[in-house]
Design a protein around this motif. Structure first.
Motif, PDB file in Angstrom:
ATOM      1  N   ALA A   8       0.839  -1.202   0.000  1.00  0.00           N
ATOM      2  CA  ALA A   8       0.000   0.000   0.000  1.00  0.00           C
ATOM      3  C   ALA A   8       0.870   1.246   0.000  1.00  0.00           C
ATOM      4  O   ALA A   8       1.799   1.358   0.797  1.00  0.00           O
ATOM      5  CB  ALA A   8      -0.912  -0.005   1.222  1.00  0.00           C
ATOM      6  N   LYS A   9       0.564   2.163  -0.907  1.00  0.00           N
ATOM      7  CA  LYS A   9       1.234   3.465  -0.939  1.00  0.00           C
ATOM      8  C   LYS A   9       0.412   4.416  -0.080  1.00  0.00           C
ATOM      9  O   LYS A   9      -0.703   4.768  -0.441  1.00  0.00           O
ATOM     10  CB  LYS A   9       1.345   3.975  -2.367  1.00  0.00           C
ATOM     11  N   LEU A  10       0.964   4.811   1.058  1.00  0.00           N
ATOM     12  CA  LEU A  10       0.225   5.612   2.024  1.00  0.00           C
ATOM     13  C   LEU A  10       0.844   6.997   2.177  1.00  0.00           C
ATOM     14  O   LEU A  10       1.317   7.379   3.235  1.00  0.00           O
ATOM     15  CB  LEU A  10       0.190   4.887   3.375  1.00  0.00           C
ATOM     16  N   PHE A  11       0.854   7.735   1.104  1.00  0.00           N
ATOM     17  CA  PHE A  11       1.331   9.111   1.144  1.00  0.00           C
ATOM     18  C   PHE A  11       0.334   9.973   0.401  1.00  0.00           C
ATOM     19  O   PHE A  11      -0.560   9.482  -0.267  1.00  0.00           O
ATOM     20  CB  PHE A  11       2.749   9.249   0.586  1.00  0.00           C
ATOM     21  N   ALA A  12       0.474  11.278   0.549  1.00  0.00           N
ATOM     22  CA  ALA A  12      -0.564  12.183   0.055  1.00  0.00           C
ATOM     23  C   ALA A  12      -0.439  12.568  -1.414  1.00  0.00           C
ATOM     24  O   ALA A  12      -1.419  12.894  -2.049  1.00  0.00           O
ATOM     25  CB  ALA A  12      -0.584  13.448   0.912  1.00  0.00           C
ATOM     26  N   HIS A  14      -0.803  12.829  -4.970  1.00  0.00           N
ATOM     27  CA  HIS A  14      -1.634  12.226  -6.014  1.00  0.00           C
ATOM     28  C   HIS A  14      -2.608  11.170  -5.503  1.00  0.00           C
ATOM     29  O   HIS A  14      -3.252  10.507  -6.305  1.00  0.00           O
ATOM     30  CB  HIS A  14      -0.779  11.613  -7.133  1.00  0.00           C
ATOM     31  N   LEU A  15      -2.723  10.990  -4.190  1.00  0.00           N
ATOM     32  CA  LEU A  15      -3.640  10.003  -3.637  1.00  0.00           C
ATOM     33  C   LEU A  15      -4.546  10.677  -2.620  1.00  0.00           C
ATOM     34  O   LEU A  15      -4.079  11.295  -1.673  1.00  0.00           O
ATOM     35  CB  LEU A  15      -2.866   8.858  -2.978  1.00  0.00           C
ATOM     36  N   LEU A  17      -7.132  11.055   0.461  1.00  0.00           N
ATOM     37  CA  LEU A  17      -7.320  10.396   1.757  1.00  0.00           C
ATOM     38  C   LEU A  17      -8.537   9.475   1.735  1.00  0.00           C
ATOM     39  O   LEU A  17      -8.460   8.327   2.179  1.00  0.00           O
ATOM     40  CB  LEU A  17      -7.450  11.444   2.863  1.00  0.00           C
ATOM     41  N   GLU A  18      -9.650   9.956   1.205  1.00  0.00           N
ATOM     42  CA  GLU A  18     -10.883   9.157   1.183  1.00  0.00           C
ATOM     43  C   GLU A  18     -10.702   7.856   0.405  1.00  0.00           C
ATOM     44  O   GLU A  18     -11.203   6.809   0.804  1.00  0.00           O
ATOM     45  CB  GLU A  18     -12.041   9.967   0.574  1.00  0.00           C
ATOM     46  N   GLU A  19      -9.976   7.927  -0.706  1.00  0.00           N
ATOM     47  CA  GLU A  19      -9.731   6.720  -1.508  1.00  0.00           C
ATOM     48  C   GLU A  19      -8.843   5.739  -0.759  1.00  0.00           C
ATOM     49  O   GLU A  19      -9.044   4.526  -0.826  1.00  0.00           O
ATOM     50  CB  GLU A  19      -9.098   7.101  -2.840  1.00  0.00           C
ATOM     51  N   GLN A  20      -7.861   6.260  -0.046  1.00  0.00           N
ATOM     52  CA  GLN A  20      -6.992   5.377   0.726  1.00  0.00           C
ATOM     53  C   GLN A  20      -7.744   4.729   1.880  1.00  0.00           C
ATOM     54  O   GLN A  20      -7.573   3.540   2.141  1.00  0.00           O
ATOM     55  CB  GLN A  20      -5.779   6.137   1.254  1.00  0.00           C
ATOM     56  N   VAL A  21      -8.589   5.488   2.561  1.00  0.00           N
ATOM     57  CA  VAL A  21      -9.387   4.934   3.653  1.00  0.00           C
ATOM     58  C   VAL A  21     -10.267   3.807   3.123  1.00  0.00           C
ATOM     59  O   VAL A  21     -10.319   2.725   3.699  1.00  0.00           O
ATOM     60  CB  VAL A  21     -10.249   6.034   4.324  1.00  0.00           C
ATOM     61  N   GLU A  22     -10.936   4.045   1.999  1.00  0.00           N
ATOM     62  CA  GLU A  22     -11.798   3.023   1.404  1.00  0.00           C
ATOM     63  C   GLU A  22     -10.992   1.778   1.015  1.00  0.00           C
ATOM     64  O   GLU A  22     -11.397   0.657   1.285  1.00  0.00           O
ATOM     65  CB  GLU A  22     -12.506   3.591   0.179  1.00  0.00           C
ATOM     66  N   GLY A  23      -9.851   1.980   0.390  1.00  0.00           N
ATOM     67  CA  GLY A  23      -9.018   0.855  -0.025  1.00  0.00           C
ATOM     68  C   GLY A  23      -8.492   0.038   1.146  1.00  0.00           C
ATOM     69  O   GLY A  23      -8.434  -1.191   1.091  1.00  0.00           O
ATOM     70  N   LEU A  24      -8.133   0.715   2.225  1.00  0.00           N
ATOM     71  CA  LEU A  24      -7.598   0.013   3.394  1.00  0.00           C
ATOM     72  C   LEU A  24      -8.670  -0.761   4.139  1.00  0.00           C
ATOM     73  O   LEU A  24      -8.370  -1.764   4.789  1.00  0.00           O
ATOM     74  CB  LEU A  24      -6.920   1.007   4.333  1.00  0.00           C
ATOM     75  N   THR A  25      -9.908  -0.319   4.058  1.00  0.00           N
ATOM     76  CA  THR A  25     -10.972  -1.053   4.739  1.00  0.00           C
ATOM     77  C   THR A  25     -11.414  -2.263   3.926  1.00  0.00           C
ATOM     78  O   THR A  25     -12.019  -3.183   4.471  1.00  0.00           O
ATOM     79  CB  THR A  25     -12.184  -0.134   5.024  1.00  0.00           C
ATOM     80  N   LYS A  26     -11.102  -2.278   2.632  1.00  0.00           N
ATOM     81  CA  LYS A  26     -11.510  -3.394   1.771  1.00  0.00           C
ATOM     82  C   LYS A  26     -10.485  -4.514   1.709  1.00  0.00           C
ATOM     83  O   LYS A  26     -10.820  -5.629   1.339  1.00  0.00           O
ATOM     84  CB  LYS A  26     -11.768  -2.892   0.351  1.00  0.00           C
ATOM     85  N   ARG A  27      -9.222  -4.216   2.044  1.00  0.00           N
ATOM     86  CA  ARG A  27      -8.218  -5.278   1.941  1.00  0.00           C
ATOM     87  C   ARG A  27      -7.355  -5.311   3.199  1.00  0.00           C
ATOM     88  O   ARG A  27      -7.244  -4.347   3.922  1.00  0.00           O
ATOM     89  CB  ARG A  27      -7.343  -5.091   0.712  1.00  0.00           C
ATOM     90  N   ARG A  28      -6.780  -6.453   3.405  1.00  0.00           N
ATOM     91  CA  ARG A  28      -5.931  -6.667   4.585  1.00  0.00           C
ATOM     92  C   ARG A  28      -4.520  -6.172   4.281  1.00  0.00           C
ATOM     93  O   ARG A  28      -3.863  -6.670   3.378  1.00  0.00           O
ATOM     94  CB  ARG A  28      -5.924  -8.148   4.935  1.00  0.00           C
ATOM     95  N   LEU A  29      -4.070  -5.217   5.043  1.00  0.00           N
ATOM     96  CA  LEU A  29      -2.759  -4.611   4.816  1.00  0.00           C
ATOM     97  C   LEU A  29      -1.667  -5.404   5.527  1.00  0.00           C
ATOM     98  O   LEU A  29      -1.754  -5.660   6.722  1.00  0.00           O
ATOM     99  CB  LEU A  29      -2.762  -3.171   5.324  1.00  0.00           C
ATOM    100  N   ARG A  30      -0.672  -5.814   4.791  1.00  0.00           N
ATOM    101  CA  ARG A  30       0.502  -6.457   5.374  1.00  0.00           C
ATOM    102  C   ARG A  30       1.714  -5.549   5.274  1.00  0.00           C
ATOM    103  O   ARG A  30       2.541  -5.521   6.156  1.00  0.00           O
ATOM    104  CB  ARG A  30       0.823  -7.778   4.666  1.00  0.00           C
TER     105      ARG A  30
END
Length: 87
Positions: A8-12, A14-15, A17-30
């Motif tokens: 997961a690319k977790l920086f601001a 070009h990404l 925040l809302e899209e990252q929150v949605e993506g992180l809730t849909k998949r398991r982050l390792r």
């Protein structure tokens, strides 16, 4: 096996925040990487709960000096976010 999981690319930049929150809730982050401020924002939104409550979770801070011989902890705005995230 874990090396085949997406990172997961977790920086601001070009990404959104809302899209990252949605993506992180849909998949398991390792694995993920990001700026201290974005990690703090995601934690405040609850998007990192599954990751942060995992006993195997590891947070790595890159403290290598840059070309100006500064680390994350030498920059007041960044270091404040680092310490707040780690609390």
């Amino acid at each position: 096996q874990d090396l085949k999981r997406p990172v997961a690319k977790l920086f601001a930049k070009h990404l959104k925040l809302e899209e990252q929150v949605e993506g992180l809730t849909k998949r398991r982050l390792r694995f993920g990487f990001g700026t201290p401020h974005r990690l703090l924002q995601l934690a405040e939104q609850g998007a990192l709960n599954a990751f942060l409550t995992n006993p195997k979770a590891v947070v790595v801070l890159d403290l290598a000096p840059d070309v100006k011989k500064m680390t994350l902890l030498d920059m007041p705005m960044v270091s404040n976010d680092c310490f707040q995230f780690l609390r």
